[in-house]
Design a protein around this motif. Structure first.
Motif, mmCIF file in Angstrom:
data_model
loop_
_atom_site.group_PDB
_atom_site.id
_atom_site.type_symbol
_atom_site.label_atom_id
_atom_site.label_comp_id
_atom_site.label_asym_id
_atom_site.label_seq_id
_atom_site.Cartn_x
_atom_site.Cartn_y
_atom_site.Cartn_z
ATOM 1 N N LEU A 1 1.102 8.755 -12.360
ATOM 2 C CA LEU A 1 1.597 7.704 -11.471
ATOM 3 C C LEU A 1 2.618 6.901 -12.258
ATOM 4 C CD1 LEU A 1 1.425 6.060 -8.796
ATOM 5 C CD2 LEU A 1 -0.308 4.643 -9.927
ATOM 6 N N MET B 1 -1.719 -2.837 -11.932
ATOM 7 C CA MET B 1 -2.233 -1.533 -11.513
ATOM 8 C C MET B 1 -3.418 -1.112 -12.365
ATOM 9 S SD MET B 1 -1.375 0.502 -9.037
ATOM 10 C CE MET B 1 -3.034 1.025 -8.593
ATOM 11 N N THR C 1 0.698 -3.874 -6.033
ATOM 12 C CA THR C 1 1.820 -4.259 -6.890
ATOM 13 C C THR C 1 2.869 -5.103 -6.188
ATOM 14 O OG1 THR C 1 3.023 -2.233 -6.348
ATOM 15 C CG2 THR C 1 1.533 -2.165 -8.249
ATOM 16 N N LEU D 1 5.390 -3.890 -4.691
ATOM 17 C CA LEU D 1 6.672 -3.203 -4.797
ATOM 18 C C LEU D 1 7.171 -2.764 -3.429
ATOM 19 C CD1 LEU D 1 5.886 -0.926 -7.867
ATOM 20 C CD2 LEU D 1 7.466 -2.862 -7.853
ATOM 21 N N LEU E 1 -0.435 5.995 -2.127
ATOM 22 C CA LEU E 1 0.704 5.169 -2.524
ATOM 23 C C LEU E 1 0.742 3.875 -1.725
ATOM 24 C CD1 LEU E 1 3.547 7.829 -2.938
ATOM 25 C CD2 LEU E 1 1.945 6.943 -4.644
ATOM 26 N N ASN F 1 7.615 8.518 -7.342
ATOM 27 C CA ASN F 1 6.495 9.454 -7.210
ATOM 28 C C ASN F 1 6.759 10.435 -6.076
ATOM 29 O OD1 ASN F 1 4.299 8.121 -9.117
ATOM 30 N ND2 ASN F 1 5.236 6.460 -7.941
ATOM 31 N N THR G 1 10.378 1.956 -16.691
ATOM 32 C CA THR G 1 9.149 2.405 -16.039
ATOM 33 C C THR G 1 8.131 2.880 -17.071
ATOM 34 O OG1 THR G 1 9.972 4.672 -15.783
ATOM 35 C CG2 THR G 1 10.455 3.111 -14.003
ATOM 36 N N VAL H 1 -1.097 1.428 -3.691
ATOM 37 C CA VAL H 1 -0.277 1.015 -4.832
ATOM 38 C C VAL H 1 0.711 -0.065 -4.413
ATOM 39 C CG1 VAL H 1 1.430 1.795 -6.521
ATOM 40 C CG2 VAL H 1 -0.535 3.246 -5.976
ATOM 41 N N ILE H 2 1.309 0.108 -3.240
ATOM 42 C CA ILE H 2 2.264 -0.880 -2.730
ATOM 43 C C ILE H 2 1.576 -2.218 -2.500
ATOM 44 C CG2 ILE H 2 3.734 -1.446 -0.749
ATOM 45 C CD1 ILE H 2 4.224 1.628 -0.521
ATOM 46 N N LEU I 1 5.365 3.854 -12.389
ATOM 47 C CA LEU I 1 5.694 2.582 -11.751
ATOM 48 C C LEU I 1 6.553 1.756 -12.697
ATOM 49 C CD1 LEU I 1 2.178 1.623 -10.325
ATOM 50 C CD2 LEU I 1 4.114 2.506 -9.015
ATOM 51 N N VAL J 1 8.309 2.859 -4.859
ATOM 52 C CA VAL J 1 7.109 3.635 -5.182
ATOM 53 C C VAL J 1 7.309 5.106 -4.822
ATOM 54 C CG1 VAL J 1 4.643 3.900 -4.708
ATOM 55 C CG2 VAL J 1 5.633 1.614 -4.897
ATOM 56 N N ASP K 1 13.925 -1.608 -11.696
ATOM 57 C CA ASP K 1 12.567 -1.120 -11.460
ATOM 58 C C ASP K 1 12.491 0.404 -11.530
ATOM 59 O OD1 ASP K 1 11.137 -3.425 -11.277
ATOM 60 O OD2 ASP K 1 11.033 -3.485 -9.089
#
Length: 452
Positions: A292, A302, A264, A266, A257, A275, A246, A260-261, A294, A271, A242
């Motif tokens: 960004l 996303m 996704t 993740l 963020l 970032n 990317t 985002v978590i 990922l 993450v 991961d």
């Protein structure tokens, strides 16, 4: 003297070593890795590198550094090798776009050991170790919320711009690298002491600051180890795919963020690692947008979220736990989303870079995954290994509505995203060689001790 007195005297002599404590200084010998490869072979391998950057000399300083990389620092070297599969493709893409030698990517090993959050005692930061003032001069934001030096792409762009300025000043990549390290003022002073501007790095080396005298030899050694590590039995360390496969998109809005978590699924550490420039855990939404980055496998989710969710909707992530429905399904590892491919070379005398180009895979990733080197010549039926995404993550609109009600995962912190404390790093640690103590043979006193 009668027999009893003689026996007593003899016994006293025998027990004397037991009763007397002798302070012995152990014999210490530094255990240093002695490279078994012949010097002539190392020189021949160094000749394969781009000599337009610098003359890749093989002297005592280069040899000592190579021995450290493949011997005393082999575990640290393995971690750097793993990180090279993540960062070198980004560097090569920008170097090729600017028409600069691809071998300049090895500078970052000496600068930061490929740690994006590396910080020097002088305040330089990022993979290219830019000072805050230099970074701002090249358009980067460096403040308490956002430090774009930690962005691999933006930091690389600024570092290459500064390096290009030094090259235009000296028209010599070796002198440009020296100026990158110690500043053009010190290089100009060394040129004057050496007798003129027509001198090269090796001719002015003794007049440069101590760190810069070893700067290029260390880069040469790093380049050698990156290309020929497998011939010295130094394997690459482990790194989550991961972090290697990317993709980056530009987000022109404020975004945490944490969200985002949730979208996704993740792990938070993935993450944050990708970032690291967002020091407060969110994209601040400055004009021009923000990058960004990922794992490629979650980009469909996303992108769908950013398209469907209005940019002006309030973000309330600070009130929610660090959790996601996907994390509750046990998806804390990413292996299931990737497939490994093993293929054989179909032609004779093919280079690894040619094979990478045919599969559209960065050569540095193919080299690490296949435990090979960039300059390897592959024969017919030689095998290479690479990975690709086998399952992409679609967007589930329920994911952003359910986290608040979902039970909290114990292993994840229930707090807003925060960048962890970073250790100050400036290149690989100067690891001291191990010390071996020679054991002395047991004497008569030791034998008598064992009896009692």
């Amino acid at each position: 003297m009668n027999l009893s007195k003689q026996f007593t005297y003899l016994l006293f002599l025998l027990l004397l070593p037991v009763l007397t404590v002798r302070a012995e200084t152990p014999v210490e010998a530094q255990v240093t890795y002695i490279m078994e490869t012949a010097d002539s072979l190392v020189k021949a391998r160094l000749a394969l590198f781009d000599q337009s950057i610098m003359e890749h000399r093989f002297d005592k300083a280069v040899r000592r550094r190579i021995e450290n990389y493949v011997g005393n620092w082999s575990h640290a070297t393995g971690r750097v090798l793993a990180r090279s599969a993540r960062f070198f493709p980004i560097f090569e893409e920008q170097l090729a776009a600017k028409g600069m030698p691809l071998g300049l990517k090895y500078v970052t090993i000496q600068e930061s050991a490929l740690r994006p959050y590396a910080t020097s005692h002088a305040g330089a930061g990022g993979l290219w170790q830019l000072m805050p003032g230099t970074a701002r001069e090249h358009g980067l934001v460096v403040d308490e919320i956002l430090d774009e030096r930690l962005d691999p792409e933006l930091g690389c762009a600024a570092g290459l711009e500064y390096l290009q300025i030094q090259y235009e000043r000296y028209e010599d990549w070796a002198l440009a690298l020296a100026a990158y390290n110690c500043g053009p003022g010190n290089v100009n002073k060394a040129l004057r002491k050496a007798g003129g501007r027509d001198k090269n790095y090796w001719q002015i080396r003794r007049f440069l600051p101590r760190e810069t005298r070893n700067y290029l030899p260390n880069i040469i050694a790093a380049a050698y180890v990156m290309a020929f590590h497998h011939l010295h039995d130094v394997p690459a360390g482990q790194m989550d795919l991961d972090l290697q496969i990317t993709e980056a998109i530009t987000v022109e809005r404020r975004l945490s963020l944490h969200r985002v978590i949730q979208v996704t699924g993740l792990r938070p550490d993935v993450v944050i690692e990708l970032n690291a420039q967002y020091l407060k855990g969110y994209l601040p939404g400055l004009p021009g947008g923000h990058r960004l980055r990922l794992p490629k496998r979650v980009m469909p989710a996303m992108r769908s979220y950013l398209t469907l969710h209005p940019a002006d909707a309030p973000e309330t992530d600070a009130d929610l736990p660090w959790t996601s429905p996907r994390l509750h399904k046990g998806e804390l590892t990413s292996e299931r989303y990737y497939s490994q491919y093993r293929t054989t070379v179909g032609s004779q005398d093919t280079t690894l870079r040619q094979v990478a180009g045919s599969f559209r895979i960065p050569v540095d990733q193919l080299a690490i995954w296949s435990n090979r080197g960039e300059f390897d010549s592959l024969a017919l039926f030689d095998e290479v290994v690479f990975y690709n995404v086998s399952e992409y993550l679609p967007f589930d609109p329920r994911d952003r509505d359910t986290p608040a009600a979902a039970p909290q995962v114990d292993m994840l912190p229930a707090a807003p995203v925060r960048i962890p404390n970073r250790n100050r790093v400036n290149g690989l640690p100067e690891v001291q060689p191990a010390v071996k103590t020679e054991k002395r043979k047991p004497g008569l006193g030791d034998i008598l001790k064992s009896w009692f």
